[in-house]
Write a protein that holds these residues in place. Sequence first.
Motif, PDB file in Angstrom:
ATOM      1  N   ILE A 113       0.834  -1.209   0.000  1.00 48.99           N
ATOM      2  CA  ILE A 113       0.000   0.000   0.000  1.00 48.99           C
ATOM      3  C   ILE A 113       0.867   1.256   0.000  1.00 48.99           C
ATOM      4  N   ALA A 114       1.919   1.270   0.836  1.00 50.21           N
ATOM      5  CA  ALA A 114       2.776   2.450   0.938  1.00 50.21           C
ATOM      6  C   ALA A 114       3.485   2.740  -0.384  1.00 50.21           C
ATOM      7  N   LEU A 115       4.026   1.703  -1.012  1.00 46.27           N
ATOM      8  CA  LEU A 115       4.735   1.896  -2.278  1.00 46.27           C
ATOM      9  C   LEU A 115       3.776   2.318  -3.391  1.00 46.27           C
ATOM     10  N   PHE A 116       2.611   1.676  -3.419  1.00 45.27           N
ATOM     11  CA  PHE A 116       1.627   2.017  -4.450  1.00 45.27           C
ATOM     12  C   PHE A 116       1.152   3.453  -4.291  1.00 45.27           C
ATOM     13  N   ARG A 117       0.945   3.887  -3.043  1.00 44.10           N
ATOM     14  CA  ARG A 117       0.480   5.256  -2.819  1.00 44.10           C
ATOM     15  C   ARG A 117       1.572   6.266  -3.179  1.00 44.10           C
TER      16      ARG A 117
END
Length: 248
Positions: A183-187
């Motif tokens: 989630i962090a990388l995608f965001r």
Amino acid sequence: LGRYAVYLISVAAVVWSVRHIEVIPEFLADAPAQSVDLFRRMWPFDWKYYPTVQAALIETLHIATVGTILAIGMALPVALLAARNVTRSKALNLFATFILVSSRSVNSLVWALVFVVIFGPGPFAGMLAIAFRSIGFVGKLFGEALEESNRGTIEALQAAGAPWLSVLSKGYWPQVEPAFWSIALFRWDINVRESAVLGLVGAGGIGMALDTALNLFQWDRVAMVLFAIFSVVVIAEVGVTQVRKRIL
């Protein structure tokens, strides 16, 4: 009958929408010629303008990175409150859901306009806009990951008398850690793209260089900025993909 009713409503909605978007036939017919003329004005790129673009690109990456980190810090407590298996209070669940929905319902450009009015133009307003826009995305997905956790490990820790923080760190975290990094990388990848346009409303980044070139009709510089944005987005996509392969 229900299926035909859906078809009829869909067709009616499309016809109604087309009638209200005010398509001008003359402009529509002239669009191909105008597009060709625009691309001719853009070529060749103004490579001398690249030093200015490079500084703006670095500022854009800073806005996206710091905004993402700030968003994660604010979203995790909200996600814990939103997860019904972690927080057993209906009122707190609804309050957290309200925060997540409010964050997602306001576009990043609108957040940027708000913070430009409050703090003035510049990258600080852009960073806050990215952060507040991202809370809803990160909090919702992380909260759903928490709710999908296996209850067996959690109940075993609770039965052994483990404190709440131990249950959270030893029971929930190992199960949701892959989802968290994903989630962090995608965001962050999304925020790099959104940060590129925040400068159009004065929130710093490469969007300000793009806005300046558009206002002065410097199409060769516009092409240089667009090429730089496209390159950074592609590089960020490849980088995020490689990092996810190594972490997950």
